[in-house]
Design a protein around this motif. Sequence first.
Motif, mmCIF file in Angstrom:
data_model
loop_
_atom_site.group_PDB
_atom_site.id
_atom_site.type_symbol
_atom_site.label_atom_id
_atom_site.label_comp_id
_atom_site.label_asym_id
_atom_site.label_seq_id
_atom_site.Cartn_x
_atom_site.Cartn_y
_atom_site.Cartn_z
ATOM 1 N N PRO A 1 0.803 -1.141 0.006
ATOM 2 C CA PRO A 1 -0.142 0.124 -0.012
ATOM 3 C C PRO A 1 0.885 1.499 0.016
ATOM 4 O O PRO A 1 2.097 1.190 0.394
ATOM 5 C CB PRO A 1 -0.929 0.086 1.199
ATOM 6 N N GLU A 2 -0.015 2.318 -0.217
ATOM 7 C CA GLU A 2 0.809 3.544 -0.632
ATOM 8 C C GLU A 2 1.405 4.375 0.814
ATOM 9 O O GLU A 2 2.080 4.890 1.105
ATOM 10 C CB GLU A 2 -0.002 4.606 -1.277
ATOM 11 N N PRO B 1 2.252 3.286 3.739
ATOM 12 C CA PRO B 1 3.716 3.344 4.802
ATOM 13 C C PRO B 1 4.707 3.859 3.834
ATOM 14 O O PRO B 1 5.786 4.344 4.441
ATOM 15 C CB PRO B 1 3.891 1.667 4.695
ATOM 16 N N LEU B 2 4.792 3.942 2.502
ATOM 17 C CA LEU B 2 5.907 4.503 1.514
ATOM 18 C C LEU B 2 5.612 5.992 1.529
ATOM 19 O O LEU B 2 6.723 6.623 2.057
ATOM 20 C CB LEU B 2 5.418 4.027 0.218
ATOM 21 N N THR B 3 4.488 6.562 1.664
ATOM 22 C CA THR B 3 4.653 7.947 1.586
ATOM 23 C C THR B 3 4.791 8.624 3.221
ATOM 24 O O THR B 3 5.290 9.871 3.333
ATOM 25 C CB THR B 3 3.307 8.855 1.535
ATOM 26 N N GLU B 4 4.892 7.472 4.102
ATOM 27 C CA GLU B 4 5.245 7.845 5.592
ATOM 28 C C GLU B 4 6.757 7.459 5.801
ATOM 29 O O GLU B 4 7.288 7.587 6.685
ATOM 30 C CB GLU B 4 4.322 7.189 6.534
ATOM 31 N N GLY B 5 7.430 6.935 4.682
ATOM 32 C CA GLY B 5 8.647 6.783 4.803
ATOM 33 C C GLY B 5 9.328 5.507 5.282
ATOM 34 O O GLY B 5 10.417 5.113 5.699
ATOM 35 N N ILE B 6 8.773 4.312 5.164
ATOM 36 C CA ILE B 6 8.961 3.032 5.380
ATOM 37 C C ILE B 6 10.399 2.324 4.465
ATOM 38 O O ILE B 6 11.184 1.724 5.200
ATOM 39 C CB ILE B 6 8.056 2.004 5.471
ATOM 40 N N GLU C 1 2.929 10.077 -5.763
ATOM 41 C CA GLU C 1 1.391 9.941 -5.392
ATOM 42 C C GLU C 1 0.875 10.561 -4.391
ATOM 43 O O GLU C 1 -0.190 11.020 -4.360
ATOM 44 C CB GLU C 1 1.289 8.421 -5.097
ATOM 45 N N GLY C 2 1.639 10.907 -3.398
ATOM 46 C CA GLY C 2 0.967 11.552 -2.128
ATOM 47 C C GLY C 2 0.745 13.015 -2.189
ATOM 48 O O GLY C 2 0.159 13.455 -1.362
ATOM 49 N N SER C 3 1.373 13.483 -3.383
ATOM 50 C CA SER C 3 1.079 14.954 -3.512
ATOM 51 C C SER C 3 0.944 15.286 -4.938
ATOM 52 O O SER C 3 1.699 15.151 -6.009
ATOM 53 C CB SER C 3 2.115 15.980 -2.868
ATOM 54 N N LYS C 4 -0.242 15.591 -5.499
ATOM 55 C CA LYS C 4 -0.812 15.594 -6.826
ATOM 56 C C LYS C 4 -0.096 16.875 -7.336
ATOM 57 O O LYS C 4 0.188 17.019 -8.549
ATOM 58 C CB LYS C 4 -2.190 15.726 -6.948
ATOM 59 N N SER C 5 0.056 18.014 -6.364
ATOM 60 C CA SER C 5 0.564 19.195 -6.908
ATOM 61 C C SER C 5 2.206 18.806 -7.120
ATOM 62 O O SER C 5 2.675 19.619 -8.106
ATOM 63 C CB SER C 5 0.357 20.476 -5.934
ATOM 64 N N PHE C 6 2.770 18.123 -6.308
ATOM 65 C CA PHE C 6 4.254 17.574 -6.623
ATOM 66 C C PHE C 6 4.263 16.947 -8.142
ATOM 67 O O PHE C 6 5.173 17.351 -8.896
ATOM 68 C CB PHE C 6 4.805 16.945 -5.563
ATOM 69 N N ALA C 7 3.530 15.964 -8.206
ATOM 70 C CA ALA C 7 3.611 15.254 -9.468
ATOM 71 C C ALA C 7 3.207 16.166 -10.787
ATOM 72 O O ALA C 7 4.018 16.095 -11.753
ATOM 73 C CB ALA C 7 2.367 14.296 -9.335
ATOM 74 N N LYS C 8 2.287 17.274 -10.432
ATOM 75 C CA LYS C 8 1.986 17.816 -11.651
ATOM 76 C C LYS C 8 3.039 18.827 -12.013
ATOM 77 O O LYS C 8 3.313 19.030 -13.277
ATOM 78 C CB LYS C 8 0.624 18.836 -11.404
#
Length: 425
Positions: free
Chosen positions: A70-71, A73-78, A100-107
Amino acid sequence: MNVGVIGSGGREHALVWKLRQSPSVEKLYAVPGSAAMADLAECVPLPVSDLAGITDYAVRQNIDLLVVGPEVPLTEGIADLAEEKGIAVFGPSKAAARLEGSKSFAKMLMKKYGIPTADYESFTDGAAAKAYIKEKGSPIVVKADGLAAGKGVVVAMTTAEALAAVDAMMEDKIFGDSGGRIVVEEYMSGEEASILAFVDGETIVPMPAAQDHKRIFDGDKGPNTGGMGAYAPAPAVTEAIYEEVTERILKPTVAALAAEGILYRGCLYAGLMLTTEGVKVVEFNCRFGDPETQAVLPLIDGDLAEIMYACAKGKLDAAQVRRHDGAACCVVMAAAGYPESSHRGDVINGLDKAAARKDTVVFHSGTAVRDGAYVTSGGRVLGVTALAGSLREAVDKAYAAVGDISFNGQQVRSDIGKKGLDHLQ
Ligand code: AMP
Ligand code: GLY
């Protein structure tokens, strides 16, 4: 090697099932796993949110590779934490998972590096967002910046709907802090597809293209769900489109991150819109898709643990990833009430009969064992998957197995794979 898979859903069941077939895997753990995974892996009762607990456990058990489903734990830095403790991880760092965790970052990244996607603006001020929406008109799309369990997107057909979405996200905070920033973007039309790729920081190896079915009812009607079925390869993604996605989207995205000082390792999931102006990115996910994984992994030939370990170590070789011919189809059986709610505790009949079919696997997304029998215990309950020589056969085989299984209030779409079959006609 010893491998631990983090997660408990159908995607993770498919990962565990495939990893169990890897000659290089000795001990296999699933954290927390599920009753259905217990035959394949040792289940470890730790919540996926317990990053320190999971990584400490991995150290104690000499786990060589952690595979993150899942996403969150990844966005939390596992991945960062595991690496600090000397464990290889299949999954991106916290910085890379922002894709994935920030749409504005991806854009921002896509705009800066010329990766095709819908035009957009990002806002932290509701009034400014509304003025932009009024200027652009409808249809228009409003997205909460952060993770919202797949519910943070409003495709507004009218300006009024878009303005209401801004209020819901920014004032009523229906997605909490995830809506403190929003992205407003141009509406794109076309067919959707997804391509998942193995990435080692530099080398990328795309898997067969897949198509998910997000709406609950046949003909893409009704509310959005986590996904009601998937199939691969998707004929809508021609060889030319596949090449375009690889060269104009996947490779440039990994290179763009690298240019920003961010190494991307793991599965990169590109959600795509096949528009008349070419392929554009709808979203990126920093992990395998669910239920795409259930349809894509059966088509991968090669030692999955070796492939994932190579990704984690920056040593992926495209020759490691081979493909089976043919196609796979996964039909989701969901619980009564889904997606608004999910009725639990309904006894599931016919699992043995379905599993006895050749080239058919039933992946469990939300089941539990009660009094020795499987019962429903989640929104999406099962992903009934078949592998065959052609998409037609894979679809028919999956539905034949679905016919063996029954539980009270089951919800099943009857048109999984239809778009693909229409393309082939
Ligand atoms: P996402 O969570 O970003 O994948 O968005 C969920 C769904 O909303 C996608 O699968 C699309 O069907 C739809 N969607 C997202 N962005 C757009 C867009 N710019 N234009 C049209 N549909 C979109
Ligand atoms: N099937 C869509 C996702 O995993 O996000």
